[in-house]
Motif scaffolding. Structure first.
Motif, PDB file in Angstrom:
ATOM      1  N   GLY A 424     -16.741   2.366  -1.553  1.00 25.28           N
ATOM      2  CA  GLY A 424     -18.123   1.921  -1.470  1.00 25.28           C
ATOM      3  C   GLY A 424     -18.414   0.714  -2.341  1.00 25.28           C
ATOM      4  N   MET A 425     -17.802   0.688  -3.513  1.00 23.39           N
ATOM      5  CA  MET A 425     -18.035  -0.422  -4.432  1.00 23.39           C
ATOM      6  C   MET A 425     -17.411  -1.719  -3.917  1.00 23.39           C
ATOM      7  SD  MET A 425     -17.016  -0.618  -8.472  1.00 23.39           S
ATOM      8  CE  MET A 425     -15.257  -0.501  -8.123  1.00 23.39           C
ATOM      9  N   LEU A 426     -16.200  -1.632  -3.372  1.00 24.83           N
ATOM     10  CA  LEU A 426     -15.500  -2.831  -2.896  1.00 24.83           C
ATOM     11  C   LEU A 426     -15.852  -3.180  -1.453  1.00 24.83           C
ATOM     12  CD1 LEU A 426     -11.971  -2.238  -4.486  1.00 24.83           C
ATOM     13  CD2 LEU A 426     -13.894  -3.575  -5.371  1.00 24.83           C
ATOM     14  N   LYS A 427     -16.521  -2.267  -0.749  1.00 26.16           N
ATOM     15  CA  LYS A 427     -17.073  -2.518   0.589  1.00 26.16           C
ATOM     16  C   LYS A 427     -16.010  -2.861   1.644  1.00 26.16           C
ATOM     17  CE  LYS A 427     -21.675  -4.023  -0.908  1.00 26.16           C
ATOM     18  NZ  LYS A 427     -21.579  -3.575  -2.304  1.00 26.16           N
ATOM     19  N   TYR A 428     -14.848  -2.265   1.568  1.00 26.48           N
ATOM     20  CA  TYR A 428     -13.872  -2.433   2.648  1.00 26.48           C
ATOM     21  C   TYR A 428     -13.974  -1.229   3.574  1.00 26.48           C
ATOM     22  CZ  TYR A 428     -11.047   0.664  -0.365  1.00 26.48           C
ATOM     23  OH  TYR A 428     -10.617   1.712  -1.147  1.00 26.48           O
ATOM     24  N   ASP A 429     -13.633  -1.430   4.847  1.00 23.48           N
ATOM     25  CA  ASP A 429     -13.776  -0.373   5.846  1.00 23.48           C
ATOM     26  C   ASP A 429     -12.410   0.191   6.220  1.00 23.48           C
ATOM     27  OD1 ASP A 429     -14.580   1.344   7.807  1.00 23.48           O
ATOM     28  OD2 ASP A 429     -15.106  -0.202   9.276  1.00 23.48           O
ATOM     29  N   ASP A 430     -11.901   1.049   5.356  1.00 27.32           N
ATOM     30  CA  ASP A 430     -10.674   1.805   5.635  1.00 27.32           C
ATOM     31  C   ASP A 430     -11.112   3.021   6.435  1.00 27.32           C
ATOM     32  OD1 ASP A 430      -8.282   3.179   5.578  1.00 27.32           O
ATOM     33  OD2 ASP A 430      -8.391   3.708   3.460  1.00 27.32           O
ATOM     34  N   SER A 431     -11.146   2.883   7.757  1.00 25.19           N
ATOM     35  CA  SER A 431     -11.860   3.811   8.633  1.00 25.19           C
ATOM     36  C   SER A 431     -11.584   5.273   8.337  1.00 25.19           C
ATOM     37  CB  SER A 431     -11.512   3.532  10.097  1.00 25.19           C
ATOM     38  OG  SER A 431     -11.677   2.179  10.421  1.00 25.19           O
ATOM     39  N   LEU A 432     -10.312   5.656   8.283  1.00 21.80           N
ATOM     40  CA  LEU A 432      -9.948   7.064   8.127  1.00 21.80           C
ATOM     41  C   LEU A 432      -9.249   7.319   6.801  1.00 21.80           C
ATOM     42  CD1 LEU A 432      -8.646   7.670  11.774  1.00 21.80           C
ATOM     43  CD2 LEU A 432     -10.999   7.675  10.910  1.00 21.80           C
ATOM     44  N   ASP A 433      -9.474   6.445   5.839  1.00 19.03           N
ATOM     45  CA  ASP A 433      -8.971   6.585   4.461  1.00 19.03           C
ATOM     46  C   ASP A 433      -7.448   6.635   4.369  1.00 19.03           C
ATOM     47  OD1 ASP A 433     -11.481   6.583   3.110  1.00 19.03           O
ATOM     48  OD2 ASP A 433     -11.824   8.632   3.788  1.00 19.03           O
ATOM     49  N   ALA A 434      -6.797   5.817   5.169  1.00 18.88           N
ATOM     50  CA  ALA A 434      -5.340   5.724   5.089  1.00 18.88           C
ATOM     51  C   ALA A 434      -4.903   5.164   3.740  1.00 18.88           C
ATOM     52  CB  ALA A 434      -4.802   4.846   6.225  1.00 18.88           C
ATOM     53  N   PHE A 435      -5.648   4.178   3.230  1.00 19.83           N
ATOM     54  CA  PHE A 435      -5.318   3.620   1.921  1.00 19.83           C
ATOM     55  C   PHE A 435      -5.683   4.612   0.815  1.00 19.83           C
ATOM     56  CE2 PHE A 435      -6.940   1.447  -1.908  1.00 19.83           C
ATOM     57  CZ  PHE A 435      -5.758   0.881  -2.355  1.00 19.83           C
ATOM     58  N   GLY A 436      -6.871   5.161   0.884  1.00 13.56           N
ATOM     59  CA  GLY A 436      -7.358   6.042  -0.182  1.00 13.56           C
ATOM     60  C   GLY A 436      -6.530   7.291  -0.359  1.00 13.56           C
ATOM     61  N   ILE A 437      -5.912   7.777   0.712  1.00 12.04           N
ATOM     62  CA  ILE A 437      -5.101   8.988   0.608  1.00 12.04           C
ATOM     63  C   ILE A 437      -3.613   8.675   0.542  1.00 12.04           C
ATOM     64  CG2 ILE A 437      -4.380  11.076   1.834  1.00 12.04           C
ATOM     65  CD1 ILE A 437      -7.255  11.437   2.739  1.00 12.04           C
ATOM     66  N   HIS A 438      -3.120   7.833   1.447  1.00 16.95           N
ATOM     67  CA  HIS A 438      -1.671   7.618   1.512  1.00 16.95           C
ATOM     68  C   HIS A 438      -1.165   6.671   0.427  1.00 16.95           C
ATOM     69  CE1 HIS A 438      -0.914   9.974   5.119  1.00 16.95           C
ATOM     70  NE2 HIS A 438      -2.118   9.589   5.504  1.00 16.95           N
ATOM     71  N   ALA A 439      -1.825   5.548   0.223  1.00 19.97           N
ATOM     72  CA  ALA A 439      -1.352   4.631  -0.816  1.00 19.97           C
ATOM     73  C   ALA A 439      -1.594   5.213  -2.201  1.00 19.97           C
ATOM     74  CB  ALA A 439      -2.045   3.271  -0.684  1.00 19.97           C
ATOM     75  N   ILE A 440      -2.813   5.680  -2.450  1.00 23.02           N
ATOM     76  CA  ILE A 440      -3.145   6.208  -3.778  1.00 23.02           C
ATOM     77  C   ILE A 440      -2.391   7.505  -4.050  1.00 23.02           C
ATOM     78  CG2 ILE A 440      -4.993   7.009  -5.281  1.00 23.02           C
ATOM     79  CD1 ILE A 440      -4.973   3.975  -4.628  1.00 23.02           C
ATOM     80  N   GLY A 441      -2.374   8.414  -3.072  1.00 24.91           N
ATOM     81  CA  GLY A 441      -1.624   9.649  -3.248  1.00 24.91           C
ATOM     82  C   GLY A 441      -0.137   9.400  -3.419  1.00 24.91           C
ATOM     83  N   GLY A 442       0.381   8.415  -2.677  1.00 26.43           N
ATOM     84  CA  GLY A 442       1.797   8.073  -2.803  1.00 26.43           C
ATOM     85  C   GLY A 442       2.142   7.504  -4.162  1.00 26.43           C
ATOM     86  N   ILE A 443       1.251   6.677  -4.708  1.00 21.36           N
ATOM     87  CA  ILE A 443       1.482   6.096  -6.039  1.00 21.36           C
ATOM     88  C   ILE A 443       1.480   7.202  -7.107  1.00 21.36           C
ATOM     89  CG2 ILE A 443       0.452   4.632  -7.833  1.00 21.36           C
ATOM     90  CD1 ILE A 443      -0.472   2.769  -5.528  1.00 21.36           C
ATOM     91  N   ILE A 444       0.517   8.107  -7.023  1.00 18.50           N
ATOM     92  CA  ILE A 444       0.463   9.210  -7.988  1.00 18.50           C
ATOM     93  C   ILE A 444       1.724  10.068  -7.889  1.00 18.50           C
ATOM     94  CG2 ILE A 444      -0.744  11.352  -8.565  1.00 18.50           C
ATOM     95  CD1 ILE A 444      -3.342   9.912  -7.697  1.00 18.50           C
ATOM     96  N   GLY A 445       2.134  10.358  -6.661  1.00 18.77           N
ATOM     97  CA  GLY A 445       3.325  11.164  -6.476  1.00 18.77           C
ATOM     98  C   GLY A 445       4.585  10.480  -6.962  1.00 18.77           C
TER      99      GLY A 445
END
Length: 540
Positions: A424-445
């Motif tokens: 919401g802050m950066l205002k990009y439209d990652d429609s189904l949260d592929a970045f928010g879940i896969h990239a971020i979750g992958g980095i944490i893992g």
């Protein structure tokens, strides 16, 4: 909506898509035929990937243990060739391992079709349901053909002068991957000395990984990407991003070939990220970070959906999303435990971790929503399940069960932050949260793997491949150093992010230039299903 798209316009769109798709396929074929012969230098036979326990070059100290074995091990290759010639059935394949790998391959296919297709399809609006099913499945079928023609060779063969980053052309069209001059079927090494599986099984297993990685990217550009763009993406993106990443992370000599080699020799013949000593059991970097970054770049380059943040865009069927999430979880056992390539204790570790990390992540997402929004949601639970699966992927065979629970509890709150506040802050439209879940979750893992592999925390430790013995068929374990291992993990993550961002940017700009990238506003408002595919998912 007053402006309806005529049948003639739809036929024109189909014609454009068909021409662009054929052009992309032709370009891929021409690339495969024109690939430099210099990359076709054969790797030490048998050619074998690595998905677990690479030895950290800087930490592979127990070379003293390998030294006494040096003389007899050097003699072994001399005897190997005549022994294989004298006994055509020298390689035997354990039927338990073979059966497990066949089942694992089908389980990963289940993750894509229909698992991911239904998960994504339920999250889009009714008018775009079929487009998601069509896009996920089209990327998959193109990915399978491309994998057989050139993808496997570019991922899992020696790349000559470019071997740190990409494979060669020696196994294009699966040349040499089916039959062997001295054995009935070609084989690849697993992670136990003297153990092999048929190469065709490995080809099929890794094929499904290439397909699902490209399909995951579609979640970031859902509800606006042209079908012609999907076809071009399905051909070009794996060439520039997936195949190089798979090679950098998973290409090495194999456990049997490692006998008698020192750390420098092993690292010298491996892909760049494996050579650094980074651990990735089943694809945290290759699959999830790679796909998540590509999804973000696509969302930024193609732009937001019409009406984003102005009109409601709720999922049209959380029931289908739930079904898809369940199929993903079931299929993920093949994804994680299958990556061990053998039905043994490491596969059991990967299995229990895939259960526990996923359960913990689903629970922690529900708790976060319950605390922050007072209403735990079905969508949140499904998202948490996927986040847990993503995070445990690189750690599946390395972490202990309690470490997997901790990893799952940590990943969901961070993903919630990126899927809501940061987006919401950066205002990009990652429609189904592929970045928010896969990239971020992958980095944490991926980073967490470097910590949870510690035997003191219940982890499996890191195999020292320089100590493998042909006589005992065993290998020693490296002395664990958390600072060094976390550094190796961070280096692997950093290279993955940069490589995927650059490669994906190139591909998405090609898609945008050739096809326009996204559908027109009229098509977007009326629905992609009826306008690009001439069908509707539901009828009154």
């Amino acid at each position: 909506m007053t402006n309806k798209i005529s049948r003639l316009d739809r036929l024109s769109l189909w014609g454009t898509g068909l021409r662009a798709g054929l052009a992309a396929l032709a370009a891929g074929f021409m690339f495969s035929m024109a690939a430099p012969a210099a990359l076709a230098q054969p790797a030490p036979a048998p050619e074998q990937p690595a998905v677990t326990a690479p030895a950290a070059p800087d930490a592979a100290a127990p070379t003293d243990a390998a030294a006494p074995e040096a003389a007899p091990v050097e003699a072994a290759p001399v005897e190997a060739a005549p022994e294989e010639e004298a006994a055509p059935a020298a390689k035997t394949y354990d039927t338990g391992n073979l059966t497990w790998m066949l089942v694992s391959t089908i389980l990963v296919l289940l993750m894509i079709v229909p698992g991911l297709a239904l998960f994504y399809g339920g999250l889009v609006r009714t008018k775009n349901m079929l487009s998601m099913l069509m896009q996920v499945t089209t990327v998959t079928v193109i990915g399978m053909i491309a994998w057989a023609l050139w993808g496997y060779s570019l991922s899992f063969t020696d790349g000559g002068g470019l071997n740190k980053f990409i494979g060669g052309t020696s196994k294009m069209f699966l040349n040499g991957a089916v039959y062997h001059p001295t054995d009935i079927f070609a084989g690849v090494e697993t992670f136990s000395v003297g153990v092999y599986i048929p190469e065709l099984v490995f080809v099929c297993f890794q094929m499904t990984f290439a397909c699902i990685t490209a399909a995951l990217v579609l979640g970031g550009v859902a509800e606006r990407l042209k079908f012609a763009g999907v076809v071009i993406f399905a051909v070009l993106w794996p060439l520039l991003s997936y195949y190089p990443m798979a090679h950098m992370v998973w290409w090495w000599s194999g456990a049997t070939s490692a006998v008698g080699q020192d750390a420098a020799s092993l690292a010298g013949g491996a892909g760049q990220i494996w050579a650094w000593g980074a651990l990735d059991f089943a694809g945290g970097t290759v699959v999830h970070i790679n796909a998540g970054i590509a999804a973000l770049m696509g969302a930024l380059i193609l732009g937001k959906r019409t009406g984003y943040k102005q009109s409601p865009m709720p999922p049209h069927s959380l029931v289908l999303t739930y079904v898809g999430a369940g199929l993903l979880w079931v299929g993920w056992f093949g994804f994680n435990a299958g990556s061990n390539l053998e039905a043994n204790g490491y596969a059991a570790v990967a299995m229990v971790n895939t259960l526990l990390a996923t359960a913990a992540a689903g629970l922690s997402w529900v708790i976060v929503e319950w605390v922050l929004r007072r209403r735990p949601s079905m969508l949140g639970l499904a998202s948490g399940i996927v986040a847990g699966l993503v995070a445990v992927t690189p750690a599946a065979g390395f972490a202990g069960p309690m470490g997997a629970i901790v990893l799952g509890l940590i990943v969901s709150p961070v993903c919630v932050l990126f899927c809501s506040a940061i987006k919401g802050m950066l205002k990009y439209d990652d429609s189904l949260d592929a970045f928010g879940i896969h990239a971020i979750g992958g980095i944490i893992g991926a980073i967490g793997t470097g910590i949870l592999v510690d035997p003191a925390l219940g982890g499996a430790g890191i195999i020292d491949w320089t100590t493998c013995s042909a006589e005992t068929a065993t290998c020693g374990v490296l002395e664990y150093n958390m600072a060094s291992q976390v550094t190796f993990q961070a280096m692997g993550v950093g290279l993955t992010v940069v490589w995927s961002a650059v490669a994906s940017t190139i591909v998405w700009f090609v898609v945008k230039i050739v096809t326009g990238g996204r559908v027109s506003q009229d098509v977007e408002e009326e629905g992609i299903d009826i306008n690009e595919h001439g069908e509707a998912a539901y009828h009154p």
